[in-house]
Write a protein that holds these residues in place. Structure first.
Motif, mmCIF file in Angstrom:
data_model
loop_
_atom_site.group_PDB
_atom_site.id
_atom_site.type_symbol
_atom_site.label_atom_id
_atom_site.label_comp_id
_atom_site.label_asym_id
_atom_site.label_seq_id
_atom_site.Cartn_x
_atom_site.Cartn_y
_atom_site.Cartn_z
ATOM 1 N N THR A 127 0.813 -1.222 0.000
ATOM 2 C CA THR A 127 0.000 0.000 0.000
ATOM 3 C C THR A 127 0.844 1.268 0.000
ATOM 4 O O THR A 127 0.312 2.362 -0.136
ATOM 5 N N SER A 128 2.176 1.123 0.168
ATOM 6 C CA SER A 128 3.034 2.310 0.157
ATOM 7 C C SER A 128 4.475 1.892 -0.122
ATOM 8 O O SER A 128 4.837 0.719 0.013
ATOM 9 N N ILE A 129 5.273 2.849 -0.527
ATOM 10 C CA ILE A 129 6.713 2.640 -0.717
ATOM 11 C C ILE A 129 7.464 3.764 -0.037
ATOM 12 O O ILE A 129 6.908 4.843 0.215
ATOM 13 N N THR A 130 8.746 3.509 0.256
ATOM 14 C CA THR A 130 9.616 4.526 0.838
ATOM 15 C C THR A 130 10.929 4.549 0.057
ATOM 16 O O THR A 130 11.562 3.500 -0.135
ATOM 17 N N VAL A 131 11.346 5.734 -0.386
ATOM 18 C CA VAL A 131 12.610 5.868 -1.094
ATOM 19 C C VAL A 131 13.605 6.599 -0.197
ATOM 20 O O VAL A 131 13.252 7.574 0.485
ATOM 21 N N THR A 132 14.852 6.105 -0.161
ATOM 22 C CA THR A 132 15.917 6.736 0.608
ATOM 23 C C THR A 132 17.138 6.909 -0.287
ATOM 24 O O THR A 132 17.331 6.166 -1.264
ATOM 25 N N GLY A 133 17.964 7.905 0.051
ATOM 26 C CA GLY A 133 19.196 8.136 -0.690
ATOM 27 C C GLY A 133 20.405 7.968 0.196
ATOM 28 O O GLY A 133 20.376 8.318 1.379
ATOM 29 N N ASN A 134 21.467 7.429 -0.347
ATOM 30 C CA ASN A 134 22.717 7.238 0.398
ATOM 31 C C ASN A 134 23.879 7.789 -0.424
ATOM 32 O O ASN A 134 24.192 7.267 -1.485
ATOM 33 N N VAL A 176 24.856 9.472 -5.569
ATOM 34 C CA VAL A 176 23.895 9.076 -4.538
ATOM 35 C C VAL A 176 23.161 7.830 -5.025
ATOM 36 O O VAL A 176 22.666 7.791 -6.154
ATOM 37 N N THR A 177 23.103 6.814 -4.168
ATOM 38 C CA THR A 177 22.410 5.570 -4.503
ATOM 39 C C THR A 177 21.058 5.539 -3.803
ATOM 40 O O THR A 177 20.961 5.765 -2.595
ATOM 41 N N PHE A 178 20.008 5.256 -4.577
ATOM 42 C CA PHE A 178 18.644 5.240 -4.047
ATOM 43 C C PHE A 178 18.149 3.815 -3.834
ATOM 44 O O PHE A 178 18.458 2.908 -4.616
ATOM 45 N N VAL A 182 12.062 -3.043 -3.761
ATOM 46 C CA VAL A 182 11.495 -2.961 -5.105
ATOM 47 C C VAL A 182 12.240 -1.916 -5.938
ATOM 48 O O VAL A 182 11.685 -1.356 -6.885
ATOM 49 N N THR A 183 13.497 -1.686 -5.597
ATOM 50 C CA THR A 183 14.277 -0.664 -6.298
ATOM 51 C C THR A 183 14.336 -0.937 -7.799
ATOM 52 O O THR A 183 14.148 -0.033 -8.622
ATOM 53 N N SER A 184 14.613 -2.189 -8.147
ATOM 54 C CA SER A 184 14.825 -2.526 -9.560
ATOM 55 C C SER A 184 13.568 -2.341 -10.408
ATOM 56 O O SER A 184 13.653 -2.147 -11.621
ATOM 57 N N SER A 185 12.383 -2.394 -9.774
ATOM 58 C CA SER A 185 11.136 -2.241 -10.528
ATOM 59 C C SER A 185 10.533 -0.852 -10.370
ATOM 60 O O SER A 185 9.388 -0.621 -10.771
ATOM 61 N N SER A 186 11.288 0.057 -9.787
ATOM 62 C CA SER A 186 10.803 1.421 -9.567
ATOM 63 C C SER A 186 11.458 2.393 -10.548
ATOM 64 O O SER A 186 12.570 2.157 -11.034
ATOM 65 N N VAL A 187 10.775 3.478 -10.804
ATOM 66 C CA VAL A 187 11.291 4.531 -11.690
ATOM 67 C C VAL A 187 11.595 5.757 -10.835
ATOM 68 O O VAL A 187 10.769 6.186 -10.014
ATOM 69 N N LEU A 188 12.781 6.334 -11.027
ATOM 70 C CA LEU A 188 13.190 7.536 -10.296
ATOM 71 C C LEU A 188 13.112 8.742 -11.225
ATOM 72 O O LEU A 188 13.583 8.687 -12.377
ATOM 73 N N THR A 246 14.516 17.135 -4.938
ATOM 74 C CA THR A 246 13.489 16.153 -4.584
ATOM 75 C C THR A 246 13.425 15.074 -5.655
ATOM 76 O O THR A 246 13.153 15.371 -6.836
ATOM 77 N N VAL A 247 13.719 13.863 -5.252
ATOM 78 C CA VAL A 247 13.694 12.708 -6.152
ATOM 79 C C VAL A 247 12.464 11.885 -5.808
ATOM 80 O O VAL A 247 12.220 11.559 -4.630
ATOM 81 N N THR A 248 11.687 11.531 -6.820
ATOM 82 C CA THR A 248 10.455 10.767 -6.628
ATOM 83 C C THR A 248 10.618 9.369 -7.192
ATOM 84 O O THR A 248 11.125 9.189 -8.311
ATOM 85 N N ALA A 249 10.186 8.397 -6.399
ATOM 86 C CA ALA A 249 10.174 7.005 -6.845
ATOM 87 C C ALA A 249 8.740 6.595 -7.129
ATOM 88 O O ALA A 249 7.823 6.907 -6.349
ATOM 89 N N THR A 250 8.542 5.879 -8.239
ATOM 90 C CA THR A 250 7.209 5.383 -8.611
ATOM 91 C C THR A 250 7.289 3.885 -8.831
ATOM 92 O O THR A 250 8.168 3.399 -9.571
ATOM 93 N N ASN A 251 6.369 3.174 -8.187
ATOM 94 C CA ASN A 251 6.286 1.737 -8.372
ATOM 95 C C ASN A 251 4.818 1.377 -8.546
ATOM 96 O O ASN A 251 4.052 1.379 -7.571
ATOM 97 N N GLY A 252 4.412 1.135 -9.789
ATOM 98 C CA GLY A 252 2.996 0.926 -10.055
ATOM 99 C C GLY A 252 2.236 2.202 -9.771
ATOM 100 O O GLY A 252 2.549 3.283 -10.294
ATOM 101 N N SER A 253 1.230 2.107 -8.905
ATOM 102 C CA SER A 253 0.430 3.282 -8.538
ATOM 103 C C SER A 253 0.952 3.974 -7.285
ATOM 104 O O SER A 253 0.369 4.954 -6.829
ATOM 105 N N LEU A 254 2.064 3.453 -6.737
ATOM 106 C CA LEU A 254 2.597 3.978 -5.479
ATOM 107 C C LEU A 254 3.755 4.932 -5.736
ATOM 108 O O LEU A 254 4.613 4.670 -6.608
#
Length: 435
Positions: free
Chosen positions: A43-50, A60-62, A72-78, A98-106
């Motif tokens: 129901t949700s995702i969280t993106v972090t940067g290192n 920076v690696t997300f 689900v990094t590999s299936s997400s779009v940044l 601000t970097v946005t991650a999208t995975n499906g509808s999340l």
């Protein structure tokens, strides 16, 4: 009757349709993963940067993880400002991005604070090791600037042999002076301190000691004596020492050594004071082929009843731990009857030689030690790369010795675990150089 039959069929049909509809319940997700289908849907995702705070030019690696704990990094779009970006991503200007991650509808966003990298004015080069075997070792570098920023991947490493990789390897032995160079924005070079590396070649042969715990009363001991003689004949780098626990040739420290090295029965033969020998030559191969950091030389003489000896330990490569030196005095050609349980065994070299074997010749018999039986300390300064430890001894010939012309010295270096690392043997009066 016909009406009742039709009503009954309608009732049955209605039940079947209802049951079928219930079996395919919909959770409203439209993906078929709810209800009795698969597992729960994310129901949700969280993106972090290192790192979350970076410098310009720093990647920076997300990472994207859903609320189920799945990466689900590999299936997400940044995306950044609506444009798709790579992962890792390098920011070239300073700002809050601000970097946005999208995975499906999340979707989820993270803000990365990017600061302008300051121009360094000094570099510090360090290495994980300064001394290593040139043909199998390497040195890894780290470079930091005067702001504490890691510049390891942004510099060039240079030595007499040319530009180096990191970690650095060398095609030949030698001493190399390594420095790092950073190209400043104006095109000039900022040079680090110099680190001295010793890429070392091995100059010493590895020799292996076998201590044979034996006794004239031990009927099975002739078997090990034969196996040991065969091993020495196959390879001259195998050095035997006979530790007798009997009345005829008792080594004064036999009981101490048996307790220290786990000798619970006779015969027992110990390789380099640690491994029990199975009397198979193949077991010795790995020990012979293990390169050691040091080698030994022995010089000795006899004047009257006084033995003077000098033992040198030369280190090609710095010792990785504390070392000690042990020096034995051995005697060959001692004749004592030997109990023999193989007199009736036709497969034994001792078949029909008698029980006991009359006039059995005992060689390499430990008589005493010039040092502590567990070793004298070698100073750390003497075990550095290229260093030589010199030890001088005088010893009065023990009263148990029968023939001084049959004496020999065995010297060896042990580590903290009492394991013999390298060994040397020389007859009394022989000058045995490093080899």
């Amino acid at each position: 009757m016909r009406v009742k039959s039709i009503l009954k069929e309608l009732v049955v049909l209605t039940f079947v349709v209802f049951a079928f509809a219930c079996s395919g319940s919909d959770d409203g997700s439209g993906d078929g993963n709810g209800g009795g289908g698969g597992g729960a849907a994310a129901t949700s995702i969280t993106v972090t940067g290192n790192p979350s705070s970076a410098l310009t030019g720093e990647a920076v690696t997300f990472t994207v993880v859903n609320n189920l704990g799945t990466d689900v990094t590999s299936s997400s779009v940044l995306t950044l400002g609506g444009a798709v970006i790579a992962n890792p991503y390098t920011f070239t200007s300073a700002a809050d991005f601000t970097v946005t991650a999208t995975n499906g509808s999340l979707t989820n966003s993270v803000t990365i604070n990017v600061q302008e990298a300051s121009t360094p004015t000094a570099l510090t080069l360090t290495t994980n090791v300064n001394d290593f075997w040139f043909d199998s070792g390497s040195a890894a570098f780290v470079v930091t600037d005067n702001f504490g920023v890691n510049q390891t991947g942004l510099v060039t490493y240079t030595a007499e042999s040319g530009t180096l990789t990191n970690p650095a390897t060398f095609a030949s032995a030698g001493t190399y002076n390594v420095y790092a160079t950073y190209v400043l924005p104006d095109g000039s070079d900022l040079v680090s301190n110099t680190v001295v590396l010793n890429a070392v070649a091995s100059t010493h042969t590895t020799k292996v000691m076998i201590e044979d715990y034996t006794g004239t009363w031990c009927g099975y001991c002739p078997r090990v004596a034969s196996s040991l003689e065969d091993a020495v004949n196959q390879n001259g780098n195998i050095i035997p020492v006979a530790i007798h626990d009997d009345n005829q040739m008792l080594f004064p420290y036999a009981n101490q050594m048996e307790s220290a090295f786990g000798v619970n029965g006779f015969p027992t033969a110990k390789i380099n004071r640690t491994t029990t020998w199975n009397e198979n030559f193949n077991q010795l191969s790995s020990h012979i082929n293990t390169r050691q950091n040091m080698g030994l030389s022995i010089t000795s003489s006899l004047s009257g009843s006084t033995i003077t000896a000098e033992v040198n330990v030369h280190y090609d490569l710095k010792a990785s731990s504390d070392n000690r030196i042990v020096v034995y005095l051995l005697e060959n050609g001692l004749v004592y009857n030997q109990v023999n349980y193989y007199n009736g065994d036709s497969s034994s070299p001792w078949y029909q030689t008698g029980n006991p074997i009359v006039g059995f010749v005992h060689d390499h018999v430990a008589r005493t030690v010039f040092t502590d039986v567990f070793g004298d300390a070698i100073p750390a300064a003497d075990s550095d790369t290229g260093s030589t430890h010199t030890a001088n001894y005088t010893l009065t010939v023990p009263g148990t010795v029968q023939d001084t012309s049959e004496l020999e010295l065995v010297a060896f270096v042990v580590g903290p675990d009492n394991k013999a690392l390298n060994v040397q043997k020389a007859d009394l009066g022989e000058n045995k150089d490093f080899d």
